[in-house]
Design a protein around this motif. Structure first.
Motif, PDB file in Angstrom:
ATOM      1  N   SER A 258       0.849  -1.193   0.000  1.00  0.00           N
ATOM      2  CA  SER A 258       0.000   0.000   0.000  1.00  0.00           C
ATOM      3  C   SER A 258       0.884   1.242   0.000  1.00  0.00           C
ATOM      4  O   SER A 258       1.705   1.421   0.910  1.00  0.00           O
ATOM      5  CB  SER A 258      -0.922   0.013   1.233  1.00  0.00           C
ATOM      6  N   THR A 259       0.702   2.082  -1.008  1.00  0.00           N
ATOM      7  CA  THR A 259       1.527   3.281  -1.116  1.00  0.00           C
ATOM      8  C   THR A 259       1.148   4.344  -0.079  1.00  0.00           C
ATOM      9  O   THR A 259       2.014   5.077   0.399  1.00  0.00           O
ATOM     10  CB  THR A 259       1.403   3.895  -2.520  1.00  0.00           C
ATOM     11  N   HIS A 260      -0.136   4.439   0.285  1.00  0.00           N
ATOM     12  CA  HIS A 260      -0.570   5.380   1.322  1.00  0.00           C
ATOM     13  C   HIS A 260      -1.925   4.941   1.834  1.00  0.00           C
ATOM     14  O   HIS A 260      -2.485   3.942   1.386  1.00  0.00           O
ATOM     15  CB  HIS A 260      -0.580   6.828   0.809  1.00  0.00           C
ATOM     16  N   LYS A 261      -2.474   5.692   2.775  1.00  0.00           N
ATOM     17  CA  LYS A 261      -3.631   5.245   3.551  1.00  0.00           C
ATOM     18  C   LYS A 261      -4.977   5.573   2.940  1.00  0.00           C
ATOM     19  O   LYS A 261      -6.007   5.116   3.462  1.00  0.00           O
ATOM     20  CB  LYS A 261      -3.580   5.870   4.942  1.00  0.00           C
ATOM     21  N   HIS A 262      -5.062   6.348   1.903  1.00  0.00           N
ATOM     22  CA  HIS A 262      -6.357   6.782   1.392  1.00  0.00           C
ATOM     23  C   HIS A 262      -7.196   5.589   0.949  1.00  0.00           C
ATOM     24  O   HIS A 262      -6.678   4.598   0.432  1.00  0.00           O
ATOM     25  CB  HIS A 262      -6.169   7.768   0.241  1.00  0.00           C
ATOM     26  N   HIS A 263      -8.517   5.724   1.136  1.00  0.00           N
ATOM     27  CA  HIS A 263      -9.409   4.584   0.939  1.00  0.00           C
ATOM     28  C   HIS A 263      -9.473   4.126  -0.510  1.00  0.00           C
ATOM     29  O   HIS A 263      -9.755   2.944  -0.753  1.00  0.00           O
ATOM     30  CB  HIS A 263     -10.816   4.941   1.433  1.00  0.00           C
ATOM     31  N   ASP A 264      -9.274   5.026  -1.466  1.00  0.00           N
ATOM     32  CA  ASP A 264      -9.305   4.566  -2.861  1.00  0.00           C
ATOM     33  C   ASP A 264      -8.102   3.697  -3.200  1.00  0.00           C
ATOM     34  O   ASP A 264      -8.039   3.127  -4.295  1.00  0.00           O
ATOM     35  CB  ASP A 264      -9.394   5.755  -3.817  1.00  0.00           C
ATOM     36  N   HIS A 265      -7.138   3.572  -2.268  1.00  0.00           N
ATOM     37  CA  HIS A 265      -5.986   2.687  -2.460  1.00  0.00           C
ATOM     38  C   HIS A 265      -5.949   1.546  -1.433  1.00  0.00           C
ATOM     39  O   HIS A 265      -5.187   0.600  -1.625  1.00  0.00           O
ATOM     40  CB  HIS A 265      -4.679   3.479  -2.349  1.00  0.00           C
ATOM     41  N   GLY A 268      -9.917  -2.048  -0.123  1.00  0.00           N
ATOM     42  CA  GLY A 268     -10.088  -3.488  -0.349  1.00  0.00           C
ATOM     43  C   GLY A 268      -9.155  -4.362   0.435  1.00  0.00           C
ATOM     44  O   GLY A 268      -9.205  -5.605   0.283  1.00  0.00           O
ATOM     45  N   ASN A 269      -8.291  -3.786   1.277  1.00  0.00           N
ATOM     46  CA  ASN A 269      -7.305  -4.604   2.007  1.00  0.00           C
ATOM     47  C   ASN A 269      -7.983  -5.643   2.898  1.00  0.00           C
ATOM     48  O   ASN A 269      -7.616  -6.824   2.886  1.00  0.00           O
ATOM     49  CB  ASN A 269      -6.403  -3.705   2.854  1.00  0.00           C
ATOM     50  N   ARG A 270      -8.952  -5.191   3.651  1.00  0.00           N
ATOM     51  CA  ARG A 270      -9.577  -6.101   4.625  1.00  0.00           C
ATOM     52  C   ARG A 270     -10.280  -7.264   3.923  1.00  0.00           C
ATOM     53  O   ARG A 270     -10.116  -8.438   4.327  1.00  0.00           O
ATOM     54  CB  ARG A 270     -10.552  -5.303   5.494  1.00  0.00           C
ATOM     55  N   GLN A 271     -11.034  -6.988   2.893  1.00  0.00           N
ATOM     56  CA  GLN A 271     -11.720  -8.050   2.157  1.00  0.00           C
ATOM     57  C   GLN A 271     -10.743  -8.966   1.448  1.00  0.00           C
ATOM     58  O   GLN A 271     -10.923 -10.196   1.425  1.00  0.00           O
ATOM     59  CB  GLN A 271     -12.692  -7.422   1.152  1.00  0.00           C
ATOM     60  N   PHE A 272      -9.700  -8.385   0.881  1.00  0.00           N
ATOM     61  CA  PHE A 272      -8.735  -9.195   0.137  1.00  0.00           C
ATOM     62  C   PHE A 272      -7.972 -10.134   1.078  1.00  0.00           C
ATOM     63  O   PHE A 272      -7.718 -11.300   0.735  1.00  0.00           O
ATOM     64  CB  PHE A 272      -7.758  -8.283  -0.592  1.00  0.00           C
ATOM     65  N   ALA A 277      -5.674 -16.443   2.024  1.00  0.00           N
ATOM     66  CA  ALA A 277      -4.910 -16.795   3.219  1.00  0.00           C
ATOM     67  C   ALA A 277      -3.424 -16.476   3.017  1.00  0.00           C
ATOM     68  O   ALA A 277      -2.914 -16.459   1.890  1.00  0.00           O
ATOM     69  CB  ALA A 277      -5.101 -18.273   3.541  1.00  0.00           C
ATOM     70  N   ASP A 278      -2.748 -16.230   4.141  1.00  0.00           N
ATOM     71  CA  ASP A 278      -1.296 -15.998   4.158  1.00  0.00           C
ATOM     72  C   ASP A 278      -0.885 -14.785   3.325  1.00  0.00           C
ATOM     73  O   ASP A 278       0.180 -14.793   2.689  1.00  0.00           O
ATOM     74  CB  ASP A 278      -0.547 -17.240   3.658  1.00  0.00           C
ATOM     75  N   VAL A 279      -1.700 -13.757   3.310  1.00  0.00           N
ATOM     76  CA  VAL A 279      -1.354 -12.512   2.617  1.00  0.00           C
ATOM     77  C   VAL A 279      -0.887 -11.496   3.647  1.00  0.00           C
ATOM     78  O   VAL A 279      -1.572 -11.265   4.657  1.00  0.00           O
ATOM     79  CB  VAL A 279      -2.543 -11.954   1.811  1.00  0.00           C
ATOM     80  N   THR A 280       0.274 -10.884   3.417  1.00  0.00           N
ATOM     81  CA  THR A 280       0.845  -9.881   4.313  1.00  0.00           C
ATOM     82  C   THR A 280       0.708  -8.506   3.674  1.00  0.00           C
ATOM     83  O   THR A 280       1.012  -8.340   2.486  1.00  0.00           O
ATOM     84  CB  THR A 280       2.331 -10.172   4.593  1.00  0.00           C
ATOM     85  N   VAL A 281       0.251  -7.513   4.461  1.00  0.00           N
ATOM     86  CA  VAL A 281       0.062  -6.144   3.984  1.00  0.00           C
ATOM     87  C   VAL A 281       1.219  -5.293   4.480  1.00  0.00           C
ATOM     88  O   VAL A 281       1.532  -5.282   5.679  1.00  0.00           O
ATOM     89  CB  VAL A 281      -1.284  -5.570   4.465  1.00  0.00           C
ATOM     90  N   TYR A 282       1.855  -4.569   3.536  1.00  0.00           N
ATOM     91  CA  TYR A 282       2.966  -3.668   3.840  1.00  0.00           C
ATOM     92  C   TYR A 282       2.477  -2.225   3.636  1.00  0.00           C
ATOM     93  O   TYR A 282       1.790  -1.917   2.650  1.00  0.00           O
ATOM     94  CB  TYR A 282       4.156  -3.930   2.923  1.00  0.00           C
ATOM     95  N   PRO A 290      -4.904   0.262   6.603  1.00  0.00           N
ATOM     96  CA  PRO A 290      -5.747  -0.834   7.094  1.00  0.00           C
ATOM     97  C   PRO A 290      -5.069  -2.198   6.904  1.00  0.00           C
ATOM     98  O   PRO A 290      -4.508  -2.494   5.842  1.00  0.00           O
ATOM     99  CB  PRO A 290      -7.023  -0.732   6.244  1.00  0.00           C
ATOM    100  N   CYS A 291      -5.087  -3.007   7.963  1.00  0.00           N
ATOM    101  CA  CYS A 291      -4.573  -4.387   7.967  1.00  0.00           C
ATOM    102  C   CYS A 291      -3.060  -4.470   7.755  1.00  0.00           C
ATOM    103  O   CYS A 291      -2.535  -5.564   7.451  1.00  0.00           O
ATOM    104  CB  CYS A 291      -5.276  -5.240   6.910  1.00  0.00           C
ATOM    105  N   ALA A 292      -2.338  -3.358   7.870  1.00  0.00           N
ATOM    106  CA  ALA A 292      -0.884  -3.394   7.657  1.00  0.00           C
ATOM    107  C   ALA A 292      -0.207  -4.135   8.810  1.00  0.00           C
ATOM    108  O   ALA A 292      -0.457  -3.832   9.983  1.00  0.00           O
ATOM    109  CB  ALA A 292      -0.340  -1.984   7.529  1.00  0.00           C
ATOM    110  N   GLU A 293       0.656  -5.088   8.470  1.00  0.00           N
ATOM    111  CA  GLU A 293       1.397  -5.859   9.460  1.00  0.00           C
ATOM    112  C   GLU A 293       2.860  -5.441   9.512  1.00  0.00           C
ATOM    113  O   GLU A 293       3.520  -5.650  10.545  1.00  0.00           O
ATOM    114  CB  GLU A 293       1.312  -7.356   9.149  1.00  0.00           C
ATOM    115  N   VAL A 294       3.374  -4.882   8.420  1.00  0.00           N
ATOM    116  CA  VAL A 294       4.773  -4.483   8.361  1.00  0.00           C
ATOM    117  C   VAL A 294       4.833  -3.008   8.004  1.00  0.00           C
ATOM    118  O   VAL A 294       4.288  -2.587   6.971  1.00  0.00           O
ATOM    119  CB  VAL A 294       5.561  -5.324   7.326  1.00  0.00           C
ATOM    120  N   GLY A 295       5.490  -2.209   8.870  1.00  0.00           N
ATOM    121  CA  GLY A 295       5.665  -0.788   8.600  1.00  0.00           C
ATOM    122  C   GLY A 295       6.995  -0.533   7.927  1.00  0.00           C
ATOM    123  O   GLY A 295       8.045  -0.984   8.413  1.00  0.00           O
TER     124      GLY A 295
END
Length: 355
Positions: A258-265, A268-272, A277-282, A290-295
């Protein structure tokens, strides 16, 4: 004997009862209004004598006791009493004449000017009264508006704000009467010859998501997605890409960038994540993605799993512009490959129409 020359421009008094008017070669006896159409001499008895030279007129009888005895010479053409009357003036000529006269009529223009001035002053007063509430409201809200960025920063991440933003975007897409704003399923960008490709996925009204697919040795097809704004659009694109470019083979998605926090980007993180399964959000370390695990911070390099890192290397590049924690992702081929091209996914730090 008195000589009246034909070029005399002014009236000449011959006697107390007779005024001879000479203008442009014309003589008129004003006391009786006698008019003659030919150049001649009228004697004392009223009989016409022989014509005289055009240069002068001879009037006999110096004393000239009466107007009838006045010798008059007239050189103007005779009046045509049977000529039709001139046409009446048009309405525009009458209006122009009345306006010209009225403009210099003080009795008319003085009250009209006073009424006009009173009307203009009344309008100005009404405008000032109407603008007074907005002026007072602006003065009261000015301290709040100067800190509007704080309100956006703290209210935008809420679920209600996300719902409203996504609703507006979907309504804009429906208004275009198109399923997608672009057709991108027919092509792909080759990052590493025969090993890595990039696909674009249209989302909402004018957003794009990117799917990076890598074919690693012994690991099959693995992929990561940049900016999942609309989960359904990305999932549908992954299913279509399987058959259009990869012979129906399964594409395993393991990461979301995710390049930034705006909702148009990120809407869909939470649904995706729940669907895969086993998807990591950066995301950025100073962003509430939303749903970011790695900063991520500027300069961080990622070696993604399932053979992805063996083909492509991804570096986080800080770009505090569109948002304070915006990131760009620099994608480079691994050292094992001869190509040195770098592909930069900018998010909204640089985009069509602004930066």
């Amino acid at each position: 004997r008195v000589y009246l020359w034909g070029t005399a421009p002014h009236a000449k008094e011959v006697s107390a009862s007779s005024i001879v008017d000479r203008s442009g070669g014309t003589a008129v006896d004003r006391s009786v209004g006698v008019s003659y159409g030919a150049t001649a001499v009228v004697g004392p008895s009223g009989s016409l004598r022989a014509p005289l030279p055009s240069s002068r007129a001879v009037v006999s009888s110096v004393a000239m006791p009466s107007a009838v005895d006045a010798g008059v010479v007239r050189r103007r053409a005779p009046l045509n009493l049977h000529a039709p009357p001139p046409p009446p003036p048009s309405w525009w000529i009458r209006w122009t004449g009345w306006r010209r006269e009225a403009r210099h009529d003080r009795c008319l223009m003085a009250p009209a000017s006073a009424v006009l001035l009173l009307f203009v002053m009344s309008l100005a007063l009404l405008s000032a009264v109407a603008a007074l509430p907005s002026l007072l409201l602006g003065m009261l809200l000015r301290p709040v508006l100067r800190r509007m960025s704080l309100l956006v920063e703290h209210l935008y991440p809420l679920a209600l704000a996300r719902w409203g933003h996504v609703k507006l975007l979907r309504h804009g897409l429906r208004s275009t009467r198109q399923a997608r704003h672009s057709r991108t399923d027919g092509g792909r960008l080759e990052l590493v010859p025969g090993r890595a490709w990039a696909h674009t996925v249209p989302c909402f009204v004018d957003n794009l998501a990117y799917v990076l697919v890598v074919e690693a040795e012994g690991a099959g097809l693995s992929a990561c997605v940049v900016d999942v704004g609309e989960a359904a659009a990305v999932a549908g694109a992954l299913e279509a890409l399987r058959y259009s470019h990869y012979g129906g083979r399964e594409i395993g998605v393991h990461s979301v960038l995710s390049t930034h926090k705006h909702h148009d980007h990120t809407a869909g993180n939470r649904q995706f994540v729940s669907d895969h399964a086993d998807v990591t959000v950066y995301g950025g370390a100073c962003e509430e993605v939303p749903c970011a695990e790695v900063g991520l911070r500027d300069g961080d390099e990622m070696r993604l799993p399932r053979g992805f890192g063996e083909v492509l290397s991804i570096e986080a590049v800080a770009a505090p512009s569109h948002t304070r924690g915006s990131l760009m992702f620099a994608v480079r081929p691994a050292e094992a490959y001869a190509t040195v091209a770098t592909y930069l996914f900018t998010g909204d730090a640089i985009f069509c129409g602004g930066a």
